[in-house]
Enzyme design. Structure first.
Site, mmCIF file in Angstrom:
data_model
loop_
_atom_site.group_PDB
_atom_site.id
_atom_site.type_symbol
_atom_site.label_atom_id
_atom_site.label_comp_id
_atom_site.label_asym_id
_atom_site.label_seq_id
_atom_site.Cartn_x
_atom_site.Cartn_y
_atom_site.Cartn_z
ATOM 1 N N SER A 158 0.839 -1.191 0.000
ATOM 2 C CA SER A 158 0.000 0.000 0.000
ATOM 3 C C SER A 158 0.874 1.240 0.000
ATOM 4 O O SER A 158 1.654 1.438 -0.932
ATOM 5 C CB SER A 158 -0.955 -0.031 1.215
ATOM 6 O OG SER A 158 -1.862 1.047 1.167
ATOM 7 N N HIS A 167 -2.473 -0.740 -3.348
ATOM 8 C CA HIS A 167 -3.486 0.272 -3.073
ATOM 9 C C HIS A 167 -3.014 1.610 -3.628
ATOM 10 O O HIS A 167 -1.947 2.109 -3.257
ATOM 11 C CB HIS A 167 -3.718 0.413 -1.568
ATOM 12 C CG HIS A 167 -4.221 -0.829 -0.923
ATOM 13 N ND1 HIS A 167 -4.021 -1.118 0.415
ATOM 14 C CD2 HIS A 167 -4.931 -1.880 -1.421
ATOM 15 C CE1 HIS A 167 -4.579 -2.277 0.714
ATOM 16 N NE2 HIS A 167 -5.133 -2.758 -0.390
ATOM 17 N N ASP A 210 -5.262 -4.480 5.491
ATOM 18 C CA ASP A 210 -5.688 -5.304 4.358
ATOM 19 C C ASP A 210 -4.588 -6.309 4.041
ATOM 20 O O ASP A 210 -3.405 -5.963 3.959
ATOM 21 C CB ASP A 210 -5.963 -4.432 3.135
ATOM 22 C CG ASP A 210 -6.486 -5.248 1.960
ATOM 23 O OD1 ASP A 210 -7.289 -6.169 2.183
ATOM 24 O OD2 ASP A 210 -6.072 -4.968 0.815
#
Length: 385
Positions: free
Chosen positions: A188, A215, A311
């Site tokens: 991310s 992400h 996540d």
């Protein structure tokens, strides 16, 4: 021939060949009356492992003409496990230039020419051979890493027929020897920079696909994929729905859809979906990892890297429960130590790795059948080519 007990005045060679003419040539024209003794072994990696351990040679003399296709595999194996000086021997150097150059890159120290058919040589030629052999045994060699071994079969501007055959043979051998079939990566905040430093270090010949959930706000992932593809030896692309998964390819999840895989009639296919909906992220690393756990089970590696939030943690747990290897980037090299930290704290990570060791760790893990638990270091080198 070598005796079981080493004579301190005798230098020992392990001659790798099945060619009787080459053996007779060395015995009669080179080593007769010298301080060198030699034993003969076939060009097979596993047999050589036993012979090297047993005979403790000073030098490996490798006759490359007999089975050129095995040369890269055998020399890689020696340099990975028992790094010793390796001197190449050939009667046709001009026909094997690319292959010889690759063998030198992977760890062989030099190459010498001998007459075809085991014919005799002049005293001057014999003296040169002895000097080269004696010099080669004093070369200090270091073990190579598995990524370096894989790099030896990268595509190059120079190629010849022997090298092309050797390259394909080694690639097939690597596919047959792998212990895991896929790698999944969750990343991310700080991901584009981290991926740009890490993915280009992976060798083109890595015989597994890699799936990445990055992400990023909408509209950027396409340019990230193009930039990474220009930097990497492996192919980097946005995943397409329904395409067959290929080894040596890095698949990035596209905007707004989850990246998953499905098995269909023996093939693994990319499956892009908008469900489940309502998650904080789409694409979601949890969805990817859970899909990999279902399709690949324990024959998979999950890596969770820099980024905020958590996540990927639930998906890493699913992989861990299937027996897959789970890896986390360490605190020191993470731009944001968030996702990886949560996974580590939940004790579902097998290996915590700095970014500069991530390539070696993942490549070794593809071939290493042993899953090490709770270890803050890289995995041991793969030991069987």
């Amino acid at each position: 021939m070598m005796s079981a007990k080493r004579n301190k005045y005798t230098n020992r060679i392990l001659l790798v060949t099945r060619d009787g003419d080459a053996v007779r040539f060395l015995a009669e024209n080179v080593f007769h009356g010298s301080f060198w003794s030699f034993a003969v072994a076939p060009p097979q990696a596993q047999d050589l492992t036993v012979r090297i351990q047993r005979d403790d040679p000073d030098l490996i003399l490798y006759f490359i003409d007999e089975d050129p296709g095995a040369a890269l595999l055998v020399i890689s194996h020696i340099m990975l496990r028992f790094p010793l000086p390796i001197l190449l021997m050939t009667a046709a150097p001009n026909h094997k230039k690319s292959l010889i150059l690759k063998c030198l890159e992977i760890g062989a120290v030099d190459v010498v020419s001998i007459p075809a058919g085991g014919q005799g040589v002049s005293q001057a030629h014999r003296a040169r051979l002895i000097r080269t052999i004696d010099a080669a045994r004093h070369v200090h060699v270091r073990p190579i890493t598995l990524p370096q071994a894989l790099d030896c079969i990268e595509l190059d501007g120079y190629q010849d027929e022997e090298y092309s055959r050797a390259r394909e043979r080694l690639k097939q051998e690597l596919v047959a020897r792998r212990s895991r079939d896929a790698i999944g990566i969750a990343i991310s905040t700080g991901g584009p920079q981290t991926l740009g430093n890490f993915l280009p270090t992976l060798p083109e010949a890595l015989p597994v696909p890699i799936f990445v959930v990055q992400h990023i706000i909408k509209g950027f992932i396409d340019n990230i994929a193009k930039r990474l593809d220009s930097l990497c030896s492996m192919t980097v692309k946005l995943a397409d729905h329904g395409e067959a998964v290929r080894p040596g390819t890095i698949y990035l999840a596209p905007d707004g859809r989850h990246l998953t895989v499905k098995r269909d009639q023996g093939r693994v296919l990319v499956h892009l979906t908008e469900t489940p909906d309502g998650l904080l992220f789409r694409p979601s690393a949890d969805v990817l990892f859970e899909s990999l756990a279902q399709v690949y089970g324990g024959r998979c590696i999950g890596a969770i890297m820099t980024g905020m939030g958590q996540d990927g943690v639930a998906g890493i747990r699913a992989l861990n429960e299937k027996g897959a290897l789970t890896v986390a980037q360490d605190r020191r090299t993470s731009i944001i130590y968030g996702m990886a930290r949560v996974a580590v704290e939940q004790r579902i990570i097998d290996s915590i790795v700095p970014l500069d060791n991530m390539c070696v760790t993942l490549v070794d893990a593809v071939f290493n059948p042993i899953t090490l638990k709770r270890r803050d270091s890289v995995l041991p080198r793969f030991s069987t080519p």
